[in-house]
Enzyme design. Structure first.
Site, mmCIF file in Angstrom:
data_model
loop_
_atom_site.group_PDB
_atom_site.id
_atom_site.type_symbol
_atom_site.label_atom_id
_atom_site.label_comp_id
_atom_site.label_asym_id
_atom_site.label_seq_id
_atom_site.Cartn_x
_atom_site.Cartn_y
_atom_site.Cartn_z
ATOM 1 N N SER A 165 0.838 -1.203 0.000
ATOM 2 C CA SER A 165 0.000 0.000 0.000
ATOM 3 C C SER A 165 0.872 1.252 0.000
ATOM 4 O O SER A 165 2.009 1.229 0.477
ATOM 5 C CB SER A 165 -0.857 0.013 1.266
ATOM 6 O OG SER A 165 -1.491 1.258 1.456
ATOM 7 N N TYR A 191 -0.062 0.297 10.778
ATOM 8 C CA TYR A 191 -0.390 -0.060 9.391
ATOM 9 C C TYR A 191 0.775 0.275 8.462
ATOM 10 O O TYR A 191 1.203 -0.540 7.643
ATOM 11 C CB TYR A 191 -1.648 0.689 8.947
ATOM 12 C CG TYR A 191 -2.076 0.385 7.531
ATOM 13 C CD1 TYR A 191 -2.614 -0.853 7.201
ATOM 14 C CD2 TYR A 191 -1.952 1.346 6.532
ATOM 15 C CE1 TYR A 191 -3.019 -1.127 5.893
ATOM 16 C CE2 TYR A 191 -2.352 1.080 5.232
ATOM 17 C CZ TYR A 191 -2.891 -0.159 4.919
ATOM 18 O OH TYR A 191 -3.288 -0.431 3.623
#
Length: 337
Positions: A165, A191
């Protein structure tokens, strides 16, 4: 000897002719996967399901390991060439059991798509006490590759694709305290470091796997509308980052900039199948091409369209250090490592 992508040496767009609007169907056009065996984690929802459809539609046998078998069965209904298996990425024993069943089948594994992931969740830990985003988004990838290594070698030409990501822009991997034992837990940082780890893993895996004809890639699928990825995220985070209005609704201008699910699966499918990558590995991709290096100081906050890859996720020392730390944290080692 083919070059590694350490320090971004190969991080140069190829001019594929594809772009952010390209779909999985566009990038797989003309590619025949008959006889190929594929595993897609999270292959029953969102871009994972779209990936499964594209690869199975091109003739591959696609195995989809899932935690919720009833839901997966419903989502995969009517698809040919698809097999459903049980696996929970938060449970190391479940990963081992799934991999052991696959190895026992004696089949080669041509493509392993590490698509499953979680995002922006509250602090949770797995049975080992490891923070859940790190465990799911990275450590499970490492363990699955390790356990499936004999099958990847047997393919005599395999690819491992990590769905990462642009969230890696939020935070590099924190080697001092990766598990939030001595620092405040911030879900965005957790994350971000999990995705930085996934990039570093693809980099080092490609270096170590080349001699066994195993290549590895990491990618940003794009910001996508309609997936379940953020189902456990705090609405306040989306407001804070400017994606939602004060009423907790996604802003119209944000929706306009998001990819559809078929567009979101395109880069995964391209990394898995494109002949343009036959002699290139360890690269980070986006919009169905190799991404550019991002040398700016812009973070992800309030900038959904951030592009490129940060050099700290292509650093040789970081990659090798992370590999050694992962073996230490998990007790799992990859045969070639």
């Amino acid at each position: 000897m083919e070059q590694d992508n350490y320090q971004g040496a190969l991080q140069l767009p190829l001019g594929t002719g594809f772009n952010a609007a390209s779909t999985a169907s566009d990038v797989i056009k003309g590619i025949d996967l008959t006889g190929k065996i594929v595993i897609v984690t999270g292959g029953n929802t969102g871009i994972g399901l779209e990936t499964t459809k594209a690869l199975a539609g091109a003739g591959a046998t696609v195995i989809v390991p899932a935690r919720d078998l009833e839901k997966a069965k419903k989502n995969l209904q009517g698809l040919e060439n698809v097999e459903l298996e049980s696996m929970d990425l938060m449970d190391p024993e479940s990963i081992d059991a799934f991999a052991a069943r696959f190895i026992a089948s004696g089949r080669p594994l041509h493509l392993l798509i590490n698509n499953a992931g979680i995002m922006w969740v509250p602090l949770q830990r797995d049975a080992r006490g490891i923070e859940s985003q790190l465990a799911t988004n990275y450590l499970s990838q490492f363990q699955l590759v390790a356990r499936l290594w004999p099958a990847l070698k047997l393919a005599n030409g395999a690819r491992v694709v990590n769905v990462s990501s642009s969230g890696h822009h939020i935070a590099p991997f924190n080697f001092e305290d990766p598990n939030f034992e001595h620092r405040e837990y911030k879900t965005l940082d957790a994350y971000g470091q999990s995705k930085s780890a996934s990039n570093l893993f693809a980099l080092e895996l490609d270096h170590r796997g080349k001699k066994d004809k195993i290549r590895a890639y990491a990618l940003h699928p794009g910001s996508i509308y309609g997936t379940e990825l953020a189902r456990n995220a705090d609405v306040e985070l989306f407001k804070q980052m400017g994606f939602y209005n004060e009423q907790g609704e996604i802003r119209a201008e944000v929706i306009a900039g998001l990819k559809t699910i078929p567009q979101g699966a395109a880069t995964t499918v391209w990394c898995a199948t494109s002949p343009m990558l036959d002699t290139i590995g360890g690269v980070y991709c986006e919009d169905a091409d190799i991404a550019e290096l991002d040398t700016s100081n812009l973070g992800l906050h309030n900038n959904m369209e951030v592009k490129g890859v940060k050099l700290y996720t292509l650093d040789k020392n970081n990659a090798q250090k992370l590999w050694d730390l992962t073996v230490e944290m998990t007790g799992v080692s990859i045969e070639n490592g």
